[in-house]
Design an enzyme around this catalytic site. Sequence first.
Site, short mmCIF file in Angstrom:
data_model
loop_
_atom_site.label_atom_id
_atom_site.label_comp_id
_atom_site.label_asym_id
_atom_site.label_seq_id
_atom_site.Cartn_x
_atom_site.Cartn_y
_atom_site.Cartn_z
CD GLU A 1 -8.97 3.01 8.61
OE1 GLU A 1 -9.37 4.05 7.84
OE2 GLU A 1 -8.54 2.73 8.52
CD GLU B 1 -0.41 3.08 6.58
OE1 GLU B 1 -1.61 2.46 7.17
OE2 GLU B 1 -0.23 3.49 7.23
CB ALA C 1 -6.20 7.17 7.13
CB THR D 1 -4.08 11.01 13.69
OG1 THR D 1 -2.86 9.68 13.44
CG2 THR D 1 -5.19 11.02 13.98
CG PHE E 1 -7.70 -6.02 4.04
CD1 PHE E 1 -9.72 -5.11 3.57
CD2 PHE E 1 -7.60 -6.77 3.61
CE1 PHE E 1 -10.31 -5.85 2.41
CE2 PHE E 1 -8.83 -6.99 2.57
CZ PHE E 1 -9.76 -6.60 1.87
NE ARG F 1 -6.81 7.19 12.51
CZ ARG F 1 -7.84 7.48 12.16
NH1 ARG F 1 -8.93 7.48 12.07
NH2 ARG F 1 -7.50 9.00 10.90
CD GLN G 1 -2.95 -0.96 3.33
OE1 GLN G 1 -2.26 -1.80 3.85
NE2 GLN G 1 -3.21 0.07 2.90
#
Length: 769
Positions: free
Chosen positions: A738, A236, A513, A444, A232, A314, A174
Amino acid sequence: MPPNGLHAALVLSRKPHARILSIDDSGANSSPGFAGIFFHKDVPGGNAIGPVVNDEEIFASEFVTFVGQVIGVVVADTQENAKLAARKVHVKYEELPAILSIEDALKAKSFLPNTERHIEKGDVDLCFQSGCCDKILEGEVHVGGQEHFYLETNSSLVWTTDSGNEVHMISSTQNLGIIPPDRFTPSPLHVIGNAKFIAHECPQKHQKYVSHVLGLPMSKVVCKTKRIGGGFGGKETRSACFAAVACVPSYLLNRPVKLTLDRDIDMMISGQRHTFLGKYKVGFTNDGKVQALDLEIYNNGGNSLDLSGAVLERAMFHSDNVYDIPNVRINGKVCLTNFPSHTAFRGFGGPQGMLITENWIQRIATELKKSPEEIREINFQSEGCVTHYGQQLQHFTLPRVWNELKSSCEFLKARGEVDQFNLQNRWKKRGVAMVPTKFGISFTTKFMNQAGALVHVYTDGTVLVTHGGVEMGQGLHTKVAQVAASSFNIPLSSVFISETSTDKVPNSTPTAASASSDMYGAAVLDACEQIKARMEPIASKRNFSSFAEDNPRMVAYTQGSFFGCIFLTMWGFALFGMKSQRLDLILVTACYLERIDLSAHGFYITPDIHFDWKTGKGSPFSYFTYGASFAEVEIDTLTGDFHTRVANVFLDLGHSINPAIDVGQIEGAFVQGLGWVALEELKWGDAAQQWIPPGCLYTCGPGSYKIPSINDVPLNLMFHSEGAPNPKAIHSSKAVGEPPFFLASSVFFAIKDAIVAARREWGTKTGFL
Ligand code: MTE
Ligand code: HPA
Ligand code: MOS
């Protein structure tokens, strides 16, 4: 696979925590098809990596800190031969004590350095002492992990070009680009028991990992991918470590190398959703209005930081879910344990934070003998409310979504029917629940909210769009292509997105995100608008009949050959004024003939977001996606089986760019969430599972790890997504990937509701569930 390519297999640690005493690779060297074996000492550049701080090693040097840690890599002519040779490597260990749960970590005070986080609003202690709460409850919520189970396991193909001077790779990730240093300032050492491993500064990522590991400049490393078979969040950051492993033999042998993880290995070593522990103390009035929340929250980071700090943050931001709590104190820390480094997974800590909240909401309801839905409603936030981290809520559409859901599912009627069914059935019980959600949109980490794009308009009027985002099944490329098509007012079939590549759009943020269509959509729109502005002087001169050439033969000429281009140009002049081929009426051609630049780079940064962890205040999110869901379940009290009879999901998605994609995202997120709350269970060798060797994953395949299958899909999935226009994102849409995941917790709370009914009938003291 290129003709002289090699296959790679990993030499993995078998101990959760140990010192490496010796490695015997003589058996591997004489194995069939063997081409090479590489360890930490062979890494040409730096062996230390990590997406936020460099606290990981590509190949373990002195210590191993989880079962499955990469110690070395073998390459051979076939995948089978590579695996065979890897099995012949024998490692001797001196075992060291391992930390195998959040509880162990708390006892040993084993935390990742500098991960303490604190958010406070009002005065929690004063509120508890002053008697403004009629009741106070304390408790713990243990939230389980989850395997990503993307269909395509981690895979990379690396090759060198120009005699080994440049490295290219295709990788299932990703994140092709780079994550520069973050605010989790590294401390020099991570200490678990005796083991120390060094955390360097200056972290890097994928393309940057590869260049760092090989000691090459980033300009000589190209990473690309056309699409990946699901991520998913699991790809990342973690896939970059495997890409870095594969590039070492490729670079040193100057041959292509492919590394594809088997499913069991991928599940064992690539990290999962974080388990969480929430310890709460909540005070409320007899009406059920919550007055104060004191929360300690911990996540199991595994053996290195990875994204665990941001995941914890988060979770802390989402610990209010949709409730207005006047006094809040939240303290969080990331636990350092002997597990693989746990990582991003759809929701990124948000669902874990909200699940803790909904558990104490349910406890308050049990305590006050009210329904959880009543408690939820009287605590709802409202327009203009300020969250515990200081962000003011604007365009708060939750009440609308909630009320529409409530009337569509006829909640009170459903409740009555379920109660009636439960009176008449001894062994089957039904339960219902309605759960709301609010999901903050933006990374964030502020600097990550940037996006680049490259748009080329060709002389046949077709458009090639490249942007920094990765297509993983979420429909990003379709939405972004729609933005380009509508900007130029051309058919969608004229727009093509071929791949994501670091040599087209540099320094891209991971596709994560849920914000990618917002960000890449806007970056592409920026590029399209630049091109349109350049075309404007030509366009305004006369009425063009079309944007593009619509003669297919012309397309062949112009794209197919150099002569085609010359031909077109000459033809353009020659045919000027002729009726049958009115090239002068084609806008793109006219612009080209006027020497207008038909290519542009677009860029976007999300405006108005900021957060300061020193004060614990700011507005980290650009906006929120709101939703609510209703579930009705039936449980079998003899077998423990359950079945979702009805699930209704409402989401405010603004003005959707593509409702068909959004429905797919809601379905996928909901069913994936259903797996998390009700079906999937990871079994690791720990204090509770002593029959599994310490630190080993037992559930490393679909035989023992139960993801949802077609017959777990609720019979009656209904959606509503016609929301209010969102002024904060592209074409007034809202992020979808998400936010619906947490809504599956309505199934979990409906199961609880059914269990309460069963226990009530049997006269078991219910206590709290
Ligand atoms: N949908 C599919 N089919 N496959 C995926 O891997 N990842 C999810 C979500 N939907 C995913 C998916 C996650 S975790 C995120 S953050 C978003 O897609 C990322 O893409 P977006 O920003 O384009 O929504
Ligand atoms: N969400 C998803 N991925 C991330 C984030 C986030 O907020 N921050 C860093 N990586
Ligand atoms: Mo998604 S967890 O932000 O990749």
